[in-house]
Write a protein that holds these residues in place. Structure first.
Motif, short mmCIF file in Angstrom:
data_model
loop_
_atom_site.label_atom_id
_atom_site.label_comp_id
_atom_site.label_asym_id
_atom_site.label_seq_id
_atom_site.Cartn_x
_atom_site.Cartn_y
_atom_site.Cartn_z
N VAL A 69 0.92 -1.24 0.02
CA VAL A 69 0.02 0.04 0.00
C VAL A 69 0.97 1.21 0.05
CG1 VAL A 69 -1.56 1.32 1.39
CG2 VAL A 69 -2.06 -1.11 0.94
N ASN A 70 1.99 1.23 0.76
CA ASN A 70 3.10 2.36 1.04
C ASN A 70 3.29 2.71 -0.44
OD1 ASN A 70 3.86 4.55 2.55
ND2 ASN A 70 5.71 3.34 2.36
N ALA A 71 3.73 1.70 -1.16
CA ALA A 71 4.57 1.88 -2.33
C ALA A 71 3.70 2.46 -3.45
CB ALA A 71 5.10 0.46 -3.03
N GLU A 72 2.38 2.06 -3.48
CA GLU A 72 1.19 2.80 -4.25
C GLU A 72 0.98 4.29 -3.85
OE1 GLU A 72 -1.74 3.41 -7.20
OE2 GLU A 72 0.06 2.07 -6.98
N ARG A 73 0.99 4.62 -2.51
CA ARG A 73 0.96 5.83 -2.06
C ARG A 73 1.91 6.79 -2.47
NH1 ARG A 73 1.93 6.91 2.25
NH2 ARG A 73 0.50 8.60 3.19
N LEU A 74 3.14 6.17 -2.66
CA LEU A 74 4.26 6.96 -2.90
C LEU A 74 4.19 7.03 -4.60
CD1 LEU A 74 6.98 5.23 -0.85
CD2 LEU A 74 5.94 7.60 -0.52
N ARG A 75 3.80 6.12 -5.22
CA ARG A 75 3.77 6.36 -6.76
C ARG A 75 2.59 7.28 -6.97
NH1 ARG A 75 0.40 5.99 -10.55
NH2 ARG A 75 -1.06 5.28 -9.38
N ARG A 76 1.73 7.40 -6.59
CA ARG A 76 0.39 8.62 -6.69
C ARG A 76 0.93 9.68 -6.32
NH1 ARG A 76 -4.81 5.44 -4.04
NH2 ARG A 76 -4.63 3.59 -5.60
N GLN A 77 1.70 10.14 -5.28
CA GLN A 77 2.21 11.26 -4.99
C GLN A 77 3.37 11.72 -5.83
OE1 GLN A 77 3.88 10.61 -0.84
NE2 GLN A 77 2.12 10.43 0.03
N ALA A 78 4.05 11.00 -6.47
CA ALA A 78 5.29 11.18 -7.53
C ALA A 78 4.53 11.56 -8.45
CB ALA A 78 6.17 10.08 -7.57
N ASP A 79 3.54 10.83 -9.00
CA ASP A 79 2.85 10.94 -10.10
C ASP A 79 2.17 12.31 -10.29
OD1 ASP A 79 1.10 10.70 -12.70
OD2 ASP A 79 0.32 9.03 -11.98
N LEU A 80 1.40 12.75 -9.10
CA LEU A 80 0.80 13.95 -8.77
C LEU A 80 1.83 15.10 -8.99
CD1 LEU A 80 -1.49 15.83 -8.82
CD2 LEU A 80 -1.31 15.64 -6.09
N ILE A 81 2.89 14.91 -8.18
CA ILE A 81 3.97 16.10 -8.54
C ILE A 81 4.65 16.39 -9.78
CG2 ILE A 81 6.38 16.70 -7.66
CD1 ILE A 81 4.19 17.06 -5.34
N ARG A 82 4.70 15.12 -10.47
CA ARG A 82 5.21 15.32 -11.97
C ARG A 82 4.19 15.97 -12.59
NH1 ARG A 82 6.57 10.58 -12.15
NH2 ARG A 82 4.51 9.59 -12.93
#
Length: 302
Positions: free
Chosen positions: A206-219
């Protein structure tokens, strides 16, 4: 009435947080006391603004536009969504008195998810306007906010023993069940702990997906910031595509895993509900009727 594992909420990121802020007074779980719900909805615009400001650190110009957008959102929400919630609360009062099933609970979850998606759809254009004006300093502020949230997630779910993780999930679950049913008895507490123990929740995944979503949004936000030709329409489309990737992760297997978590949450709720006493079900009906009364009072002038 949703009581799904905290893990499903822990995957929320910026736009989902914004949406929750915009309906902070209502929330899909409707778990505040009745009088508090009425008060919170009355203060919803201010609460939503401060929620968003905590993530974006709004400047004066953004503040004026955001307050205007939030007022528009609540006008729409009162007129369109509150009648829908009132109808659902009436239906849930009937459901509270009878036995439940996994399929029945998941059907109600789908109802709430549809309501959430309507909120997102209504929020995209205001968020696009904000995204187009965000500065590098504000993006850094957002990243620091993410970092703080990530530390809290790791503290609660990753850097703990299995039993500590279960204790934390147990506390969150009780915060959702007991306002509706009242105190759970020893048998119910034992059942709930066992259900949590058997949950497929994987904090690392779950945490890996959270981090992916965050990075995706920042990008996505950086791309909007860099493109001086961006319009509100194209920015809205970019955020919609990002949210599509939130709802359907591009990581192989995660969508099926997420669906499994939801299904497990439905099973948990049905299992607990079916052990409730007549008194607990009567308590649930009373609570839900109180929510209905409050929402009617909030919607009445409109």
């Amino acid at each position: 009435m949703s009581t799904f594992p905290e893990a499903t909420k822990g995957t929320s990121t910026y736009l989902r947080i914004i949406a929750r802020g915009l309906v902070l007074a209502l929330m899909l779980q409707l778990l505040s006391a009745c009088s508090a719900l009425r008060l919170a909805y009355g203060q919803g615009a201010s609460l939503a603004y401060w929620w968003i400001d905590g993530y974006a650190d709004l400047n004066e110009v953004q503040t004026v536009q955001m307050r205007r957008d939030i007022d528009g959102f609540f006008a729409w929400h009162r007129g369109t969504e509150l009648p829908y919630y009132i109808t659902r609360l009436q239906q849930w009062q009937q459901l509270a008195t009878a036995e439940s099933s996994t399929d029945l609970v998941c059907a109600q979850f789908d109802v709430l998810r549809a309501a959430y998606l309507r909120v997102i759809d209504r929020s995209l254009e205001p968020m696009a306007r904000l995204a187009m004006t965000m500065t590098s300093a504000q993006l850094q502020h957002l990243q620091r906010k993410y970092a703080k949230n990530n530390q809290e997630f790791e503290r609660d779910y990753i850097r703990v023993s299995a039993e500590e993780r279960i204790d934390h999930l147990m506390g969150k679950a009780l915060d959702r069940y007991e306002p509706v049913y009242g105190n759970l008895n020893d048998t119910q507490l034992k059942l709930l702990r066992e259900r949590i123990r058997q949950s497929p929740f994987d904090a690392v995944r779950v945490n890996a997906e959270r981090l992916r979503r965050q990075a995706d949004l920042i990008r996505t936000l950086r791309e909007l910031q860099a493109d001086r030709t961006t319009t509100v329409a194209t920015a809205t489309t970019a955020l919609r595509r990002w949210h599509d990737r939130v709802m359907q992760s591009p990581i192989p297997g995660f969508a099926a895993y997420s669906d499994g978590l939801v299904r497990n949450g439905c099973e948990q709720f049905a299992a607990i509900h079916n052990t409730t006493t007549p008194e607990q079900r009567a308590h649930a009906v009373q609570v839900l009727r109180g929510y209905e009364t409050d929402l009617r009072a909030v919607a009445a002038p409109y």
